[in-house]
Each structure stands twice: as C-alpha cells, then as structure tokens.
Design a protein around this motif. Sequence first.
Motif, mmCIF file in Angstrom:
data_model
loop_
_atom_site.group_PDB
_atom_site.id
_atom_site.type_symbol
_atom_site.label_atom_id
_atom_site.label_comp_id
_atom_site.label_asym_id
_atom_site.label_seq_id
_atom_site.Cartn_x
_atom_site.Cartn_y
_atom_site.Cartn_z
ATOM 1 N N ARG A 149 34.351 53.605 45.991
ATOM 2 C CA ARG A 149 33.786 54.519 44.965
ATOM 3 C C ARG A 149 33.023 53.660 43.845
ATOM 4 N NH1 ARG A 149 34.896 55.723 39.844
ATOM 5 N NH2 ARG A 149 36.490 54.178 39.792
ATOM 6 N N LEU A 150 33.363 52.756 43.625
ATOM 7 C CA LEU A 150 32.742 51.823 42.863
ATOM 8 C C LEU A 150 31.293 51.173 43.295
ATOM 9 C CD1 LEU A 150 35.484 49.584 41.213
ATOM 10 C CD2 LEU A 150 34.272 51.634 39.981
ATOM 11 N N ALA A 151 31.297 50.921 44.465
ATOM 12 C CA ALA A 151 30.128 50.240 45.142
ATOM 13 C C ALA A 151 29.173 51.129 45.692
ATOM 14 C CB ALA A 151 30.566 49.209 46.276
ATOM 15 N N ARG A 152 29.515 52.270 46.056
ATOM 16 C CA ARG A 152 28.519 53.149 46.651
ATOM 17 C C ARG A 152 27.279 53.509 45.752
ATOM 18 N NH1 ARG A 152 31.925 57.170 47.541
ATOM 19 N NH2 ARG A 152 32.308 56.377 49.822
ATOM 20 N N PRO A 153 27.625 54.039 44.456
ATOM 21 C CA PRO A 153 26.285 54.199 43.803
ATOM 22 C C PRO A 153 25.458 52.977 43.398
ATOM 23 C CG PRO A 153 28.362 54.233 42.424
ATOM 24 C CD PRO A 153 28.654 54.301 43.846
ATOM 25 N N LYS A 154 26.098 51.795 43.289
ATOM 26 C CA LYS A 154 25.377 50.492 43.148
ATOM 27 C C LYS A 154 24.590 50.269 44.461
ATOM 28 C CE LYS A 154 27.593 49.826 39.474
ATOM 29 N NZ LYS A 154 27.064 49.922 38.084
ATOM 30 N N LEU A 155 24.984 50.484 45.721
ATOM 31 C CA LEU A 155 24.458 50.199 46.841
ATOM 32 C C LEU A 155 22.986 51.322 46.952
ATOM 33 C CD1 LEU A 155 27.442 49.687 49.475
ATOM 34 C CD2 LEU A 155 25.777 47.911 48.448
ATOM 35 N N GLU A 156 23.503 52.499 46.672
ATOM 36 C CA GLU A 156 22.219 53.496 46.685
ATOM 37 C C GLU A 156 21.238 53.190 45.819
ATOM 38 O OE1 GLU A 156 24.644 57.008 45.892
ATOM 39 O OE2 GLU A 156 25.237 57.102 48.128
ATOM 40 N N ALA A 157 21.294 52.572 44.644
ATOM 41 C CA ALA A 157 20.554 51.982 43.532
ATOM 42 C C ALA A 157 19.988 50.891 43.900
ATOM 43 C CB ALA A 157 21.329 52.317 42.232
ATOM 44 N N GLY A 158 20.614 50.111 44.700
ATOM 45 C CA GLY A 158 19.966 48.709 45.148
ATOM 46 C C GLY A 158 20.410 47.741 44.113
ATOM 47 N N SER A 159 21.387 48.046 43.378
ATOM 48 C CA SER A 159 22.295 47.026 42.530
ATOM 49 C C SER A 159 22.993 46.372 43.484
ATOM 50 C CB SER A 159 22.779 47.750 41.285
ATOM 51 O OG SER A 159 21.730 48.480 40.645
ATOM 52 N N TYR A 160 22.643 45.479 44.256
ATOM 53 C CA TYR A 160 23.755 44.782 45.245
ATOM 54 C C TYR A 160 24.536 43.712 44.401
ATOM 55 C CZ TYR A 160 20.447 46.963 48.542
ATOM 56 O OH TYR A 160 19.855 47.918 49.392
ATOM 57 N N LEU A 161 23.979 43.098 43.349
ATOM 58 C CA LEU A 161 24.829 42.238 42.584
ATOM 59 C C LEU A 161 26.157 42.599 42.162
ATOM 60 C CD1 LEU A 161 25.366 39.333 42.017
ATOM 61 C CD2 LEU A 161 24.029 39.786 39.815
ATOM 62 N N GLU A 162 26.062 44.035 41.396
ATOM 63 C CA GLU A 162 27.147 44.805 41.295
ATOM 64 C C GLU A 162 28.040 45.308 42.153
ATOM 65 O OE1 GLU A 162 27.768 44.633 37.975
ATOM 66 O OE2 GLU A 162 26.269 43.465 37.710
ATOM 67 N N ALA A 163 27.301 45.403 43.252
ATOM 68 C CA ALA A 163 28.102 46.065 44.419
ATOM 69 C C ALA A 163 29.049 44.895 44.977
ATOM 70 C CB ALA A 163 27.280 46.616 45.538
ATOM 71 N N LEU A 164 28.439 43.713 45.078
ATOM 72 C CA LEU A 164 29.374 42.550 45.516
ATOM 73 C C LEU A 164 30.343 42.313 44.508
ATOM 74 C CD1 LEU A 164 25.953 40.398 46.709
ATOM 75 C CD2 LEU A 164 27.848 41.330 48.200
ATOM 76 N N LYS A 165 30.081 42.346 43.192
ATOM 77 C CA LYS A 165 31.272 42.066 42.417
ATOM 78 C C LYS A 165 32.311 42.962 42.472
ATOM 79 C CE LYS A 165 28.393 39.931 38.607
ATOM 80 N NZ LYS A 165 27.810 40.255 37.122
ATOM 81 N N ALA A 166 32.026 44.412 42.833
ATOM 82 C CA ALA A 166 33.065 45.389 43.245
ATOM 83 C C ALA A 166 34.041 44.952 44.495
ATOM 84 C CB ALA A 166 32.691 46.420 43.228
ATOM 85 N N MET A 167 33.143 44.515 45.441
ATOM 86 C CA MET A 167 33.606 44.038 46.558
ATOM 87 C C MET A 167 34.767 42.879 46.384
ATOM 88 S SD MET A 167 30.591 44.622 49.213
ATOM 89 C CE MET A 167 29.418 45.930 49.253
ATOM 90 N N ALA A 168 34.349 42.014 45.676
ATOM 91 C CA ALA A 168 35.086 40.973 45.361
ATOM 92 C C ALA A 168 36.613 41.277 44.970
ATOM 93 C CB ALA A 168 34.695 39.914 44.341
ATOM 94 N N LEU A 169 36.589 42.355 44.493
ATOM 95 C CA LEU A 169 38.321 42.870 44.356
ATOM 96 C C LEU A 169 38.960 42.930 45.241
ATOM 97 C CD1 LEU A 169 36.967 45.632 41.447
ATOM 98 C CD2 LEU A 169 37.758 43.239 40.961
ATOM 99 N N LEU A 170 38.452 42.948 46.592
ATOM 100 C CA LEU A 170 39.312 43.151 47.774
ATOM 101 C C LEU A 170 39.962 41.882 48.036
ATOM 102 C CD1 LEU A 170 36.873 45.142 49.920
ATOM 103 C CD2 LEU A 170 38.942 46.022 48.990
#
Length: 694
Positions: free
Chosen positions: A627-648
């Motif tokens: 949920r957190l990463a999807r809008p970041k990926l769609e917007a091309g904000s890959y750094l923010e998406a990666l930060k969210a993925m690190a929560l795993l």
Amino acid sequence: MTRDLIFELGTEEIPARFMPGALEQMADLAGRLLEEYRLKYRQVTTYGTPRRLALYISGLAEVQEERVQEIKGPPLKAAFTADGQPTKAVLGFARNNGVEVGELVTRSISGGEYVFAVKKEAGRPAPEVLPDLLLAVVNGLSFPKPMRWGTLDMRFARPIRWVLALFGEDVVPLEVAGLQAGRVTYGHRFLAPGPHEVPAAPAYLQVLEKNYVLVDQHRRRKLIWEQVTQLAAREGGRVEEDPDLLEEINYLLEYPTALAGRFNPDYLKLPQEVVITPMRDHQRYFPVWNDRGELLPVFITVHNGTADHVDIIGRGNERVLAARLADAAFFYREDQKIPLAGRVNKLAEIVFQESLGTMLDKTRRIMRLSRLLVAELDLPGDMAAVVTRTAELAKADLVTSMVYEFPELQGIMGSYYAAHDGEAAEVCRGIRQHYWPRFAGDRLPDSLMGMVVGLADRLDTLVGCFGAGLVPTGSQDPYALRRQATGLVTMAVELDLKFSLAEVITAAYEGYKEGGIRLARDLDTVQEQLAAFCRQRLEHLLDEKGIRFDVIQACLAAGSDDLAGVYHRARELNAFREEEGFAALQTAFTRAFNLARQAGERYVLDPGKLKEKVEFDLYRALEEVRRLARPKLEAGSYLEALKAMALLREPIDAFFDGVLVMAPEREVRTNRLALLQEVVDLVFQVADFSRLVP
C-alpha cells in the motif's frame, strides 16, 4: 647504465584519423613488452606525423633484469629420509630442474613444508632483445583499413619506406618489411627531403626540426592553435574551438604555417551552414566570427611549409573556396524552385537497403510509426498531424542538389527549404533535429517533432536491419546500428521518454509487413536480439553516469523494457545503497529469494491457509508495504518505495525464525513459498537484489 632508444617507421601518408589510435597503441604495446622483456625504463613517448610513427624510450636499461624462478617440489618429509638422505623423488626433481640437491631451499605453504628449486637467469644485453621487442610492437599495431604492398604478406596502415632504430648511438639490428633499420630519417617532403643522419637517439627531434618536421604532435597542435587564433584576431575576429578539425589538421602536416584568406561577402547571404560546410568539412578551413557571432568573409587555413610565398598559397585557397561557394549558391537557388513536398516521390529512386525497400518506403513507415509513437508516449493527440507532416518531409532533402553535393547538410537543408515553402516552424525544426543526436555526446532534440520522428527513424532502421539479419559483428557495422541504438537509448533516458521497447519494436516490424516487405527473421527473434542490443547500449550509458556495475546488473535483471525506467531505478538504488535501510532490505530479500527460487514453479498464495502468527504478521506487513510502495512506484519515486520495502526485514526474520518454510505438508509448504514469492515480486519491481555486492 641506461641509454635512450628511438624507433621510427617512415611511411607513405597515413590517414589523419588513424594516427591517434596508432600512437596510443604503440605506447601501450611498448610499455607491456618492456615489462615482459624485463627492461627497466624511465618514460615511453610516441610521436607522429603523416609520414612517420616514432617510439622514444628514455632511460632504457642496457641489460635485462635477472629472472628468479622458484619451482615447487615434493614435501620435505618425502624429499629426505629420517637420517637426512635425499630420496629418489627429490633427486629426480633436482636433476629435472638443473640444480644440485644441496641448492634446494625449504618453504612453508599452508602449514606444510616443501622443497623448492631456485633458478636464476641472468639478464641479456638490451641490444640482443630489442630487435624482437620492436618487431613485436610493429606486428601488434592494428588499423581500421590496413593494406599490403609489393609482394609482402605484411599489412600496415600504409607502405613502410624506411626504418630508423638507435639505442643511444648504436643501430639496432632489425628488419621490418624487408627494410634494414639504420640511422637515417627523412625530412619535409619538399623543403628538406633528405636522407638525414641521426647521430644518436637524443638528437632525433633536433635533426627533424632542422629539416622542417615538428614530430612532436602535442607541440605541433599547440603551435597550430596559437597561429590560428592570433591570425583571426589580426583579421578582427575569432575562431571557435573545434577539437576535431584541429586534430585532423595536426595529423595532415609536418611543419604548420597558418594563413588567412577572404571570400566574397555576398555569400554571407546564404545560410551559415552552406558557407561553413565547404569551408570546414571539405577544405579544412577555420571560419572566422565577429564578437556578435556573425560570420566574417574570412577563413584561416594551415599549410604544410614555411611562411614563404603565403600570399600565393592564400590566393590559391581563395580560388578553390570561391568555386565551392559558387556551386553551393547555385544549388541553393535551384533547389528552392521545387517545393520540398514535391520531392517526396523522388525518394523512390533511392534504395534504403536492397531487402528493405526505397527511401520512399522508409518515409511511409516512419510516418505510420510516428503517429503510433504520439499515442505510445502519451503526447497530445493534436500533434499527430504535425508529426506526420514532419515525417513525410524529413528525408525529402536527400534528393536535392545541395545534399547530393554536401551530404553533411541532410536535415539542415530540409529545414531551410521547408521554411522557404511556408511549412510550420515546428515542422522545420523537426526536420533538422530528427537526426539528433548524430553521435555519442551530441545535442538532443528540443523539438517534440524531431524527437518523435527521430525515434521512428531509428526504430525503423534497427528493426529492418535486424529483421534482414544485418546484425553488427565485431568491428563491422556498415549501417551504423550501434550509433542508431545509442541515439535511441540516449533519447529515452535523457528526455525521460516512457515507452515499451517491445511494443515499439512490434509496431516497427508490423510497418514492414504493411508495406509489403517480408523480413527474413521472425518478430520473436528480432525482439530478443534487438532488446539485448539496446540493453548493452543502456548498460554503457549507465556506467558513464557513474552508477555501480552491480546496481546496473540488478536493475537490468528486473526488466529493461522501459529504458528510462531502468535509469531511474538504477539511479535511486545507487543512492539507496548509502541509506540505513539498504542492508535490511538486502538481507530480507536474500532470505526470501534463496528459498523462493527453490520452488521450481509458481504458487498462488491463499491467505486463508496461513496458520502461524508469524505468517499472518508477514502477510499483513507485505500488504501494508504494498500500500505504501504502490503510489511511489507508479510515480517513479523508487527511493521512497525502497525505504518502504525495507520495513519487511523484521517480519521476514520472525517468519524464518518461527516456521519451517519447507514443511513436510505440501499445502503448507507451497503456501509459505507463495508468500515469499510475493515478497520477491514486490522488490523485483525495482531490482534483483541477489545481484548486488554486499
């Protein structure tokens, strides 16, 4: 003791474009061979003019360094008996290596002791090894188009006419191309042809300069530029820096003298490119500009000789340029009598490639593909008509007299003629810019029309040639497909163009079918080969941008269909490596990936079959991160998406600590593997972390 060495190969005139590479090769080869031959030296320098390649080695040792070899033998305990007597094993080892048993030494390796034979080879005098070394340098040189001459099997840039080889004052006994090396060189072809004797290596430069040859290319280039700029200033103007022209002129002559000439100011009414192209590209003249950026009726040329008779030489150059400019003015006037649109059908008389139709066929394919690209790039629909018109006229200037005489002006003349015909300004700019970038590092189109038509043009060429089996091999690339692919990839990355490479390749392939041309290779083969070809260009571009090699590989492994997307993912993953969350995400991904890849097939997750708390926790964490990463990926904000993925990281660690993934019950095992596969899929939208170096 040391001496200097000079080794000169005198030749017929070598093409200027061969020279920089040849001199660089010569220096590299000499450096490697000197190490191989164990000859110490202070410095390696190469010199070159159109008629000679020279290698100068200063501070060269007179004797090779001693070679010491240590050859491993049997273990110490197998070499000698308990009372110290040599065994058959060590006796045979010593005999085979030509040493006495008493000369063997003991070395400890990995906790064990072994006997070694130490062999010393005395260095040979340099004059004994230099003939082989220098011949290896000659044979190691390669050229774009080598040639043979006479009855010799040897190939070289141009026929070799003399060889000079001196080690200090002594001639090196050497034969090259049937010529014995000596101490004789040759000066300027007309001012002091020679022969001229060189008494010793250190006198080489002075002997040549006395005979009107400045053999040091760096000094020659500096002198040319100083003369040109000073002469331009005396004429009330300036010359713009032009490294390519300066380098070419530098390797066209041996004793430079700049001189100025003039031409009829009426020619300045022509487009600047029409005046500059004959001047620069055909005659190797420098144009002169005033402080307002206006072209002056003045040129500067550099001739191979002294300042004697420069007035006569200048008038000769003026007559040559006047004829060129008169032709250009005539072509320009005549070409304008027929509208550019009226020339399109004449493109049927020009073959694009024998199995790919004519330039008219290509024009029609570009028109079709350009319209499709407007939609693919999500550009305004009302652009389609202007893009189509640009594509229709883009190649029409190929059948004009001006471009026939001066091919360098393709696109440029089309834009001028289109403007003369009253075409829209966007169309005129697009015609000019659809050729951009013409080479690596060239400017990119700032016109949307030029960008779209340029993409269509390159795609049509690449797909057609790959479809016809004309794939570049080694150094052979007659259709400049590497340059075409580099241009396509560079535009996609630098202009941030989002499109599917597979889809546009398909569209270009279909264009050939619609035009009645059957390509020899099927679409799947073209897709695979051309995608890999573009991936190589993209990899090189990302490397030039300073992105780590493992990051590039990780992002390419996750998909390269969106060329610009790969760049954005790589750039932000490169930055993410410096973040605290990088180690956490890499660890989490690696644990999930290592087990998920053992599955051997794809499983479907059933949340209802999750039984343990740690399973539910990982599933809920995955849903939240999605949920957190999807809008970041769609917007091309890959750094923010990666930060969210690190929560795993924590839920994955707890999952592995709390359950056995490879449970004996098949249903439980496949569901847990499916959960890990979904974790991997999420991260894979950015990169394959398994390819990253910790």
